[in-house]
Design a protein around this motif. Structure first.
Motif, PDB file in Angstrom:
ATOM      1  N   GLY A 101       8.684   8.699   4.433  1.00 28.52           N
ATOM      2  CA  GLY A 101       7.542   8.616   5.330  1.00 28.52           C
ATOM      3  C   GLY A 101       7.998   8.518   6.765  1.00 28.52           C
ATOM      4  O   GLY A 101       9.069   7.977   7.065  1.00 28.52           O
ATOM      5  N   LEU A 102       7.175   9.048   7.668  1.00 32.12           N
ATOM      6  CA  LEU A 102       7.508   9.057   9.093  1.00 32.12           C
ATOM      7  C   LEU A 102       6.265   8.697   9.896  1.00 32.12           C
ATOM      8  O   LEU A 102       5.216   9.335   9.748  1.00 32.12           O
ATOM      9  CB  LEU A 102       8.008  10.446   9.497  1.00 32.12           C
ATOM     10  CG  LEU A 102       8.294  10.700  10.979  1.00 32.12           C
ATOM     11  CD1 LEU A 102       9.406   9.781  11.480  1.00 32.12           C
ATOM     12  CD2 LEU A 102       8.683  12.159  11.194  1.00 32.12           C
ATOM     13  N   VAL A 103       6.363   7.664  10.709  1.00 27.65           N
ATOM     14  CA  VAL A 103       5.311   7.306  11.662  1.00 27.65           C
ATOM     15  C   VAL A 103       5.803   7.717  13.038  1.00 27.65           C
ATOM     16  O   VAL A 103       6.845   7.242  13.501  1.00 27.65           O
ATOM     17  CB  VAL A 103       5.007   5.796  11.636  1.00 27.65           C
ATOM     18  CG1 VAL A 103       3.991   5.438  12.724  1.00 27.65           C
ATOM     19  CG2 VAL A 103       4.498   5.377  10.268  1.00 27.65           C
TER      20      VAL A 103
ATOM     21  N   LEU B 214       0.815  -1.215   0.000  1.00 33.28           N
ATOM     22  CA  LEU B 214       0.000   0.000   0.000  1.00 33.28           C
ATOM     23  C   LEU B 214       0.849   1.265   0.000  1.00 33.28           C
ATOM     24  O   LEU B 214       0.349   2.357  -0.289  1.00 33.28           O
ATOM     25  CB  LEU B 214      -0.917   0.009   1.225  1.00 33.28           C
ATOM     26  CG  LEU B 214      -1.948  -1.124   1.298  1.00 33.28           C
ATOM     27  CD1 LEU B 214      -2.653  -1.106   2.645  1.00 33.28           C
ATOM     28  CD2 LEU B 214      -2.948  -1.012   0.162  1.00 33.28           C
ATOM     29  N   LEU B 215       2.125   1.130   0.338  1.00 33.42           N
ATOM     30  CA  LEU B 215       2.977   2.312   0.421  1.00 33.42           C
ATOM     31  C   LEU B 215       3.391   2.794  -0.962  1.00 33.42           C
ATOM     32  O   LEU B 215       3.665   1.986  -1.844  1.00 33.42           O
ATOM     33  CB  LEU B 215       4.235   1.991   1.242  1.00 33.42           C
ATOM     34  CG  LEU B 215       4.017   1.609   2.706  1.00 33.42           C
ATOM     35  CD1 LEU B 215       5.344   1.204   3.340  1.00 33.42           C
ATOM     36  CD2 LEU B 215       3.398   2.763   3.479  1.00 33.42           C
ATOM     37  N   PRO B 216       3.456   4.113  -1.162  1.00 29.69           N
ATOM     38  CA  PRO B 216       3.871   4.642  -2.463  1.00 29.69           C
ATOM     39  C   PRO B 216       5.382   4.719  -2.620  1.00 29.69           C
ATOM     40  O   PRO B 216       5.880   5.281  -3.590  1.00 29.69           O
ATOM     41  CB  PRO B 216       3.252   6.043  -2.464  1.00 29.69           C
ATOM     42  CG  PRO B 216       3.271   6.451  -1.035  1.00 29.69           C
ATOM     43  CD  PRO B 216       3.019   5.175  -0.247  1.00 29.69           C
ATOM     44  N   PHE B 217       6.124   4.175  -1.651  1.00 28.81           N
ATOM     45  CA  PHE B 217       7.585   4.154  -1.710  1.00 28.81           C
ATOM     46  C   PHE B 217       8.059   2.888  -1.021  1.00 28.81           C
ATOM     47  O   PHE B 217       7.289   2.237  -0.303  1.00 28.81           O
ATOM     48  CB  PHE B 217       8.181   5.393  -1.021  1.00 28.81           C
ATOM     49  CG  PHE B 217       7.549   5.708   0.316  1.00 28.81           C
ATOM     50  CD1 PHE B 217       7.853   4.975   1.453  1.00 28.81           C
ATOM     51  CD2 PHE B 217       6.635   6.748   0.431  1.00 28.81           C
ATOM     52  CE1 PHE B 217       7.269   5.252   2.668  1.00 28.81           C
ATOM     53  CE2 PHE B 217       6.040   7.045   1.650  1.00 28.81           C
ATOM     54  CZ  PHE B 217       6.366   6.292   2.780  1.00 28.81           C
TER      55      PHE B 217
ATOM     56  N   LEU C 295       0.465  13.617  -1.882  1.00 31.20           N
ATOM     57  CA  LEU C 295       1.738  13.517  -2.595  1.00 31.20           C
ATOM     58  C   LEU C 295       2.819  12.857  -1.746  1.00 31.20           C
ATOM     59  O   LEU C 295       3.661  12.120  -2.262  1.00 31.20           O
ATOM     60  CB  LEU C 295       2.193  14.902  -3.058  1.00 31.20           C
ATOM     61  CG  LEU C 295       1.298  15.594  -4.095  1.00 31.20           C
ATOM     62  CD1 LEU C 295       1.911  16.924  -4.528  1.00 31.20           C
ATOM     63  CD2 LEU C 295       1.087  14.694  -5.314  1.00 31.20           C
ATOM     64  N   GLY C 296       2.820  13.120  -0.457  1.00 31.95           N
ATOM     65  CA  GLY C 296       3.826  12.531   0.419  1.00 31.95           C
ATOM     66  C   GLY C 296       3.484  11.134   0.898  1.00 31.95           C
ATOM     67  O   GLY C 296       4.319  10.464   1.509  1.00 31.95           O
ATOM     68  N   GLY C 297       2.252  10.706   0.650  1.00 35.91           N
ATOM     69  CA  GLY C 297       1.868   9.332   0.968  1.00 35.91           C
ATOM     70  C   GLY C 297       1.400   9.075   2.383  1.00 35.91           C
ATOM     71  O   GLY C 297       1.268   7.919   2.783  1.00 35.91           O
ATOM     72  N   ALA C 298       1.095  10.124   3.172  1.00 33.32           N
ATOM     73  CA  ALA C 298       0.680   9.889   4.555  1.00 33.32           C
ATOM     74  C   ALA C 298      -0.625   9.099   4.627  1.00 33.32           C
ATOM     75  O   ALA C 298      -0.791   8.230   5.493  1.00 33.32           O
ATOM     76  CB  ALA C 298       0.534  11.220   5.306  1.00 33.32           C
ATOM     77  N   ASN C 299      -1.566   9.374   3.718  1.00 34.54           N
ATOM     78  CA  ASN C 299      -2.812   8.605   3.719  1.00 34.54           C
ATOM     79  C   ASN C 299      -2.547   7.133   3.414  1.00 34.54           C
ATOM     80  O   ASN C 299      -3.177   6.238   3.985  1.00 34.54           O
ATOM     81  CB  ASN C 299      -3.786   9.178   2.689  1.00 34.54           C
ATOM     82  CG  ASN C 299      -4.384  10.508   3.122  1.00 34.54           C
ATOM     83  OD1 ASN C 299      -4.053  11.040   4.175  1.00 34.54           O
ATOM     84  ND2 ASN C 299      -5.259  11.060   2.305  1.00 34.54           N
ATOM     85  N   ALA C 300      -1.601   6.891   2.510  1.00 31.17           N
ATOM     86  CA  ALA C 300      -1.251   5.511   2.181  1.00 31.17           C
ATOM     87  C   ALA C 300      -0.560   4.821   3.357  1.00 31.17           C
ATOM     88  O   ALA C 300      -0.782   3.636   3.613  1.00 31.17           O
ATOM     89  CB  ALA C 300      -0.351   5.485   0.950  1.00 31.17           C
ATOM     90  N   ILE C 301       0.274   5.561   4.091  1.00 34.59           N
ATOM     91  CA  ILE C 301       0.909   4.995   5.283  1.00 34.59           C
ATOM     92  C   ILE C 301      -0.152   4.607   6.297  1.00 34.59           C
ATOM     93  O   ILE C 301      -0.103   3.530   6.904  1.00 34.59           O
ATOM     94  CB  ILE C 301       1.905   5.994   5.901  1.00 34.59           C
ATOM     95  CG1 ILE C 301       3.048   6.294   4.938  1.00 34.59           C
ATOM     96  CG2 ILE C 301       2.462   5.455   7.219  1.00 34.59           C
ATOM     97  CD1 ILE C 301       3.938   7.451   5.389  1.00 34.59           C
TER      98      ILE C 301
ATOM     99  N   ARG D  16      -1.483   7.041 -10.173  1.00 31.71           N
ATOM    100  CA  ARG D  16      -0.181   6.955  -9.504  1.00 31.71           C
ATOM    101  C   ARG D  16       0.242   5.514  -9.277  1.00 31.71           C
ATOM    102  O   ARG D  16       1.420   5.161  -9.477  1.00 31.71           O
ATOM    103  CB  ARG D  16      -0.243   7.706  -8.173  1.00 31.71           C
ATOM    104  CG  ARG D  16       1.029   7.616  -7.331  1.00 31.71           C
ATOM    105  CD  ARG D  16       0.945   8.581  -6.175  1.00 31.71           C
ATOM    106  NE  ARG D  16       2.030   8.396  -5.225  1.00 31.71           N
ATOM    107  CZ  ARG D  16       2.311   9.242  -4.239  1.00 31.71           C
ATOM    108  NH1 ARG D  16       1.592  10.325  -4.078  1.00 31.71           N
ATOM    109  NH2 ARG D  16       3.300   9.002  -3.417  1.00 31.71           N
ATOM    110  N   GLU D  17      -0.703   4.672  -8.851  1.00 28.99           N
ATOM    111  CA  GLU D  17      -0.360   3.273  -8.578  1.00 28.99           C
ATOM    112  C   GLU D  17      -0.029   2.510  -9.848  1.00 28.99           C
ATOM    113  O   GLU D  17       0.511   1.402  -9.794  1.00 28.99           O
ATOM    114  CB  GLU D  17      -1.508   2.584  -7.820  1.00 28.99           C
ATOM    115  CG  GLU D  17      -2.732   2.260  -8.657  1.00 28.99           C
ATOM    116  CD  GLU D  17      -3.625   3.466  -8.918  1.00 28.99           C
ATOM    117  OE1 GLU D  17      -4.631   3.305  -9.634  1.00 28.99           O
ATOM    118  OE2 GLU D  17      -3.329   4.569  -8.404  1.00 28.99           O
ATOM    119  N   LEU D  18      -0.337   3.096 -11.019  1.00 29.92           N
ATOM    120  CA  LEU D  18      -0.035   2.470 -12.308  1.00 29.92           C
ATOM    121  C   LEU D  18       1.203   3.048 -12.959  1.00 29.92           C
ATOM    122  O   LEU D  18       1.557   2.661 -14.079  1.00 29.92           O
ATOM    123  CB  LEU D  18      -1.235   2.634 -13.251  1.00 29.92           C
ATOM    124  CG  LEU D  18      -2.545   1.988 -12.783  1.00 29.92           C
ATOM    125  CD1 LEU D  18      -3.680   2.330 -13.734  1.00 29.92           C
ATOM    126  CD2 LEU D  18      -2.388   0.487 -12.649  1.00 29.92           C
ATOM    127  N   GLY D  19       1.858   3.979 -12.305  1.00 30.25           N
ATOM    128  CA  GLY D  19       3.064   4.565 -12.847  1.00 30.25           C
ATOM    129  C   GLY D  19       2.843   5.739 -13.779  1.00 30.25           C
ATOM    130  O   GLY D  19       3.757   6.154 -14.494  1.00 30.25           O
TER     131      GLY D  19
END
Length: 279
Positions: free
Chosen positions: A97-99, A26-29, A142-148, A179-182
Motif C-alpha cells: 500500500g502507498l499513501v 482495517l488494513l488487508p496487509f 484487491l489492492g486494499g486502497a479503499n481499506a487504507i 476476505r476478512e475471514l480468510g
C-alpha cells in the motif's frame, strides 16, 4: 442501502472514538507493508501523524527535508535523492500500500508508467495536506486502497472518498466476500467482472452458503449496515438454484462443483472457499 450517512462537504470528521476498531486492523496487509510519501514540509508533518497511527508504516521524503522527516517519524523514515518519480518502482515492488501526500494529478502521472494489473498493483491513496480527504486512486478492492482510506479516516479523520460502485452504494463487493475471514476465491477475471456487474446493476444474483461463518455481512468491505441487497437471493444448497434465473451465482462451499453444474454455471460463477477464519 447505505453503510452510513457520508459527511457533508466541508466537514472534517473526528478520529475514531474509544471502542472503535484500531486503524491498522482495517488494513488487508500488515502495516509494515505500507509506505507514506510526502514531498513538502507540511506533508511530512502530516505523514508523521499517519505513521504514528499505523505502526510499521514508513515515511519516504526528499533528502533536503531530512531533519523534518526524522522529527516526524523517528526511526521510521527514509530519505531519497532525486525526484519522487524515480522512487515509484521500488515502492511498488516493496510495499502493498502507498499513501501519497501529493496532488492527485501528480500521483496519476507518477504511477501511470508502472501499472501492471489489478491483481498485482498496490493500493494507492492520495491524502491532501489538510488531511480532509483520503482518495483511493488505484486497486481499491484487491489492492486494499479503499481499506487504507478507511484506516486513514479512523486514524486522522480524513474522509474516505470511495468511488467504486459497490462501496458507494453499500452493496456486496463480489471480489471481497469473506476476505476478512480468510476465505479464498476461485474465479476468472471475466467471471468476477460479470458477477460484479450483475451485483451493482441490480440483476438477480444467487448466493449459496454451504460452509463458513454466516456473520460476514457486518464486516464486509470495511463494514456494512442494514439488510442484504434486495437483488441477492440466498440459498443453503447449490441444488436449490436454477442458474438460468440469475445473472451470477456466488457459491460458498468446501465441496467440488458438481459435474451437472459445470456447464450451467459457466462464465457466471464465483466460488469461495472458507479456510482459517478469524474470530
Amino acid at each position: 442501502m447505505s453503510a452510513g450517512a457520508p459527511p457533508q462537504a466541508g466537514t472534517h470528521p473526528a478520529p475514531a472514538e474509544a471502542g472503535a476498531p484500531c486503524p491498522e486492523a482495517l488494513l488487508p496487509f500488515p502495516p509494515g507493508r505500507l509506505a507514506v510519501v510526502a514531498i513538502t514540509r507540511h506533508g511530512i508533518a502530516l505523514a508523521g501523524r499517519v505513521v504514528a497511527a499505523l505502526p510499521g508504516a514508513r515515511l519516504f521524503a526528499p533528502r533536503k527535508y531530512h531533519s523534518e522527516a526524522h522529527a516526524a517519524a523517528p526511526g521510521a523514515c527514509a530519505c531519497y535523492e532525486g525526484k519522487v518519480g524515480a522512487q515509484v518502482p521500488a515502492l511498488f515492488a516493496n510495499f502493498d500500500g502507498l499513501v501519497a501526500i501529493v496532488s492527485l494529478g501528480a500521483v496519476v502521472r507518477l504511477i501511470a508508467p508502472h501499472l501492471k494489473d489489478k491483481d498485482s498493483d498496490p493500493g494507492v491513496v492520495v491524502l491532501d495536506e489538510a488531511a480532509r480527504w483520503a482518495i483511493p486512486v488505484l486497486s481499491g478492492h484487491l489492492g486494499g486502497a479503499n481499506a487504507i482510506a478507511a484506516a486513514l479516516q479512523t486514524a486522522i479523520g480524513a474522509t474516505a472518498v470511495l468511488t467504486t460502485a459497490s462501496d458507494a452504494r453499500g452493496t456486496l463487493a463480489v471480489d471481497l466476500l469473506g476476505r476478512e475471514l480468510g476465505w479464498s476465491l476461485e474465479a476468472s477475471h471475466d467471471e468476477l467482472v460479470r458477477a460484479s456487474a450483475a451485483m451493482v446493476n441490480d440483476e438477480a444474483v444467487a448466493l449459496v452458503q454451504e460452509a463458513g461463518r454466516r456473520d460476514w455481512w457486518p464486516g464486509h468491505a470495511n463494514g456494512r449496515s442494514g439488510p442484504l441487497p434486495a437483488n441477492l437471493h440466498c440459498f443453503d444448497r447449490l441444488e436449490e438454484v436454477e442458474p438460468e434465473c440469475f445473472g451470477a451465482v456466488l457459491w460458498i462451499a468446501h465441496r467440488t462443483l458438481p459435474a451437472a453444474y459445470e456447464a450451467r454455471l459457466a462464465g457466471k460463477r464465483v466460488i469461495y472457499r472458507p479456510g482459517v477464519e478469524h474470530a
